[in-house]
Structures are given as C-alpha cells and as structure tokens.
Enzyme design. Structure first.
Site, short mmCIF file in Angstrom:
data_model
loop_
_atom_site.label_atom_id
_atom_site.label_comp_id
_atom_site.label_asym_id
_atom_site.label_seq_id
_atom_site.Cartn_x
_atom_site.Cartn_y
_atom_site.Cartn_z
N GLU A 7 0.84 -1.21 0.00
CA GLU A 7 0.00 0.00 0.00
C GLU A 7 0.87 1.26 0.00
OE1 GLU A 7 -3.54 -0.03 2.42
OE2 GLU A 7 -3.08 1.99 3.14
N ASP A 99 -12.46 8.33 6.50
CA ASP A 99 -12.58 9.27 7.62
C ASP A 99 -12.49 10.67 7.03
OD1 ASP A 99 -12.67 7.44 9.80
OD2 ASP A 99 -10.54 7.06 9.47
N PHE A 206 -0.84 7.09 15.89
CA PHE A 206 -1.81 6.63 14.90
C PHE A 206 -2.60 5.43 15.45
CE2 PHE A 206 -2.84 4.29 10.91
CZ PHE A 206 -3.69 5.25 10.39
N HIS A 256 -0.87 -7.83 3.42
CA HIS A 256 -0.94 -6.53 2.74
C HIS A 256 -0.09 -5.56 3.57
CE1 HIS A 256 -2.79 -3.30 0.33
NE2 HIS A 256 -2.97 -2.63 1.46
P1 FAD Z 1 -17.53 1.02 7.24
O1 FAD Z 1 -17.39 -0.40 6.89
O2 FAD Z 1 -18.58 1.80 6.54
O3 FAD Z 1 -17.76 1.08 8.83
C1 FAD Z 1 -17.56 2.28 9.56
C2 FAD Z 1 -18.15 2.16 10.95
O4 FAD Z 1 -19.58 2.20 10.86
C3 FAD Z 1 -17.82 0.88 11.71
O5 FAD Z 1 -17.76 1.19 13.07
C4 FAD Z 1 -19.02 -0.04 11.42
O6 FAD Z 1 -19.22 -0.97 12.46
C5 FAD Z 1 -20.16 0.98 11.34
N1 FAD Z 1 -21.19 0.65 10.34
C6 FAD Z 1 -21.00 0.13 9.11
N2 FAD Z 1 -22.19 0.04 8.47
C7 FAD Z 1 -23.13 0.53 9.31
C8 FAD Z 1 -24.54 0.73 9.22
N3 FAD Z 1 -25.22 0.38 8.12
N4 FAD Z 1 -25.18 1.28 10.29
C9 FAD Z 1 -24.51 1.64 11.41
N5 FAD Z 1 -23.16 1.47 11.54
C10 FAD Z 1 -22.50 0.93 10.51
N6 FAD Z 1 -9.13 5.71 5.26
C11 FAD Z 1 -9.04 6.69 4.34
O7 FAD Z 1 -9.50 7.83 4.60
N7 FAD Z 1 -8.45 6.48 3.13
C12 FAD Z 1 -7.96 5.26 2.78
O8 FAD Z 1 -7.46 5.08 1.66
C13 FAD Z 1 -8.04 4.19 3.73
N8 FAD Z 1 -7.60 2.95 3.43
C14 FAD Z 1 -7.79 1.92 4.33
C15 FAD Z 1 -7.40 0.62 3.98
C16 FAD Z 1 -7.58 -0.44 4.85
C17 FAD Z 1 -7.17 -1.83 4.45
C18 FAD Z 1 -8.13 -0.19 6.16
C19 FAD Z 1 -8.29 -1.33 7.14
C20 FAD Z 1 -8.53 1.09 6.51
C21 FAD Z 1 -8.37 2.15 5.60
N9 FAD Z 1 -8.78 3.45 5.91
C22 FAD Z 1 -8.66 4.47 4.98
C23 FAD Z 1 -9.40 3.76 7.20
C24 FAD Z 1 -10.94 3.66 7.12
O9 FAD Z 1 -11.44 4.55 6.16
C25 FAD Z 1 -11.48 4.02 8.48
O10 FAD Z 1 -11.20 2.99 9.40
C26 FAD Z 1 -12.95 4.40 8.50
O11 FAD Z 1 -13.22 4.96 9.80
C27 FAD Z 1 -13.91 3.24 8.29
O12 FAD Z 1 -13.95 2.85 6.98
P2 FAD Z 1 -14.70 1.47 6.58
O13 FAD Z 1 -14.68 1.37 5.13
O14 FAD Z 1 -14.17 0.36 7.38
O15 FAD Z 1 -16.18 1.83 7.11
#
Ligand code: FAD
Length: 275
Positions: A7, A99, A206, A256
């Site tokens: 990444e 985020d 972090f 990864h």
């Molecule tokens: P989601 O899967 O949408 O979940 C977010 C939160 O909401 C969780 O607490 C979940 O339990 C809750 N939730 C999910 N669906 C619902 C629903 N329908 N109703 C109520 N609650 C719900 N961040 C960046 O800004 N840019 C990046 O490029 C980036 N790359 C990443 C790559 C990886 C492999 C990982 C593990 C994280 C990455 N992140 C990145 C961080 C990530 O964006 C954050 O952790 C963010 O806060 C959550 O994203 P998510 O896609 O997991 O969210």
C-alpha cells in the site's frame, strides 16, 4: 498460496512522487506483489493525486488498486471516477467509508462502505475485484464487536470479494476474528494488514486513533532502546517477521503491507519470510 501486496499513499511533493515511481516501485515490484494499492482522502481531498499515481503505475504495467470512498462526493462524481479507472485498465478497488480529513468538520458526510460497494456493483457489474476493510481489534466507532462483524458481512454480501484488515500485533486477535467471521457465514478471504515498525512515535499516535493495540511488551522494549534507532529498527523487523511467519504458517490468505512509501523495512521482512 498466500499473496503479498503493498500500500502507498499519494505523495504531497513532486520529489516524493518521483522517488515513489522511479525508486520505490521498481524495488518493491521485484518482490512480486499481487498488486499495489493507493490510499484516498475521504471527501476527495486526494482525488487528483491518487488518480495521478494510479495512472502512472498503470502506465508501468502494474496491477493497481485505488482506494475509494464517497466522502462528500455525489454519485456522478464517483461514477465518472470509476469510468476513468476502467479506461486505465484498473481491475481492483479498495472500497471504504473513509474518515473525514481534519478541518472538514460538519461540511462533510460519510457513506458506509457497504453502500459504496453496492454502488460500484450497480455501475460496473463484475468488472472490479472489490476489497473492503476489516478490524480484528474492532473499528473504533463500532457499537460492539458483534455489530462490527455484522457490518463487515453486509459489505461482503453487497458484493465485495475479499477484505484487508487494519494492522495488528496481537496475532490471536486475527485468528479469533477469522473464527468469528466463519461463525456468521463469512467465507471470503480476509487478508492480514501488516504495519512494519518505522517511526515508533508516529505509530503509537496513529494506533491510538485507529484502535490498533501495540502490546505493552513491544512498547517497553522500544522505550528501553531510547535513541538507539538501529536497535529499534532491528527489533521492529524481528517482531514483524515473526508475526508474518506465524500468519503464513497458519494459512493466512495474504499479507498486505502498509509500506509508508518506503522500501525498507518491508523488503527485509519479505525477504526473511519462507514464501
Ligand atoms: P464502514 O465499513 O462503513 O464502517 C464504519 C463504521 O460504521 C464501523 O464502526 C461499522 O461498524 C459501522 N457501520 C458500518 N455500516 C453501518 C450501518 N449500516 N449502520 C450503522 N453502523 C455501521 N481511510 C481513508 O481515509 N483512506 C484510505 O485510503 C483508507 N484505506 C484503508 C485501507 C484499509 C485496508 C483499512 C483497514 C482502513 C483504511 N482506511 C482508509 C481507514 C478507514 O477509512 C477508516 O477505518 C474508517 O473509519 C472506516 O472505513 P470502513 O470502510 O471500514 O467503514
């Protein structure tokens, strides 16, 4: 067989971009990764720089997975971005809620990753292999362990093909997580996210924000080295190599690496492994 992938984040300067493309990428490409991924600032804050790096890597014939989130963007903007990626020959995406960048405040909105996955499938059918994020130590905003698992399943059921985890140093958290996923019917690969230890001060800060725990014994050992950066470096490589080897020996589907745009220590860890 386990895969490895790397990444990047989009560099902020022209020098950083040149170093990433001309120095870091050939060195890491020599390690035979399945793909490189490039992070995305939610709200489109890195839209152009992410796109630019993805385009440059594609031009080198590299398999690239752009990260993507809705942020404050509308459906047309994201649909246009998906079309650009298709035109470049991209076949893989990492779909996220993301985020909000600091300072964006209430101006932004966040769209759950499951909704983005459904949107990508609606717009582009089976074209992309879609990865989503998973959290063996629970997402920091999750209501509970069980609800977080349920929402991971929702993302996969919406059409994602596999997941990549947040990094962790407690290997048991990952194995327990895999068991819990299997128990609720998740049968897609969950690749382990690996964070090499480079700058410990930044990593500790972090980790507090993203909910990844650094075990006390690791903190104590590193603090004990004081300013001895070489010992910290060697200890970090040893600890993360052991973690990766345990994961591989136990059949993790892939590793990864969050490279932080650096060749080392990812290369050293990779070369230490019995892959
Ligand atoms: P989601 O899967 O949408 O979940 C977010 C939160 O909401 C969780 O607490 C979940 O339990 C809750 N939730 C999910 N669906 C619902 C629903 N329908 N109703 C109520 N609650 C719900 N961040 C960046 O800004 N840019 C990046 O490029 C980036 N790359 C990443 C790559 C990886 C492999 C990982 C593990 C994280 C990455 N992140 C990145 C961080 C990530 O964006 C954050 O952790 C963010 O806060 C959550 O994203 P998510 O896609 O997991 O969210």
């Amino acid at each position: 067989m386990s895969t490895i992938s790397f990444e990047y984040f989009p560099p902020k300067t022209a020098e950083g971009r040149a170093a990433l493309l001309e120095k870091t990428t050939p060195a890491l490409q020599a390690l035979d990764p399945a793909f490189f991924s490039v992070t995305y600032g939610a709200g489109g804050s890195t839209r152009d720089s992410t796109l630019g790096i993805v385009e440059a890597l594609c031009a080198q014939g590299i398999d690239v997975a752009p990260h993507l989130s809705f942020g404050a963007d509308d459906r047309d903007t994201i649909a246009a971005l998906l079309q650009r990626y298709r035109d470049m020959g991209v076949r893989r995406l990492v779909a996220l809620r993301g985020d909000l960048p600091s300072g964006m405040g209430s101006a932004g909105q966040l769209v759950y990753a499951s909704e983005l996955v459904a949107f990508v499938r609606e717009q582009t059918g089976a074209h992309f292999h879609i990865e989503v994020a998973a959290y063996p130590e629970i997402h920091p905003q999750a209501d509970s362990y069980d609800s977080d698992l349920k929402f991971l399943k929702r993302k996969l059921d919406a059409g994602a093909d596999s997941a990549i985890t947040q990094y962790f140093y407690n290997v048991e958290s990952y194995f327990y997580f895999l068991d819990q996923c299997a128990a609720i019917g998740i049968d897609k690969p969950i690749v382990a996210g690996i964070m090499p230890i480079t700058n410990f001060t930044n990593l500790a800060r972090f980790s507090r924000n993203c909910g990844a725990e650094i075990p006390r014994w690791i903190c104590q050992r590193i603090e004990g080295y004081g300013d001895d950066q070489e010992s910290i470096r060697q200890f970090g490589i040893e600890v993360v190599t052991q973690l990766c080897q345990t994961l591989l020996d136990s059949g993790a589907p892939g590793l990864h690496f969050y490279t932080m745009n650096q060749i080392e220590p990812t290369r050293q860890i990779r070369n230490n492994l019995g892959l």
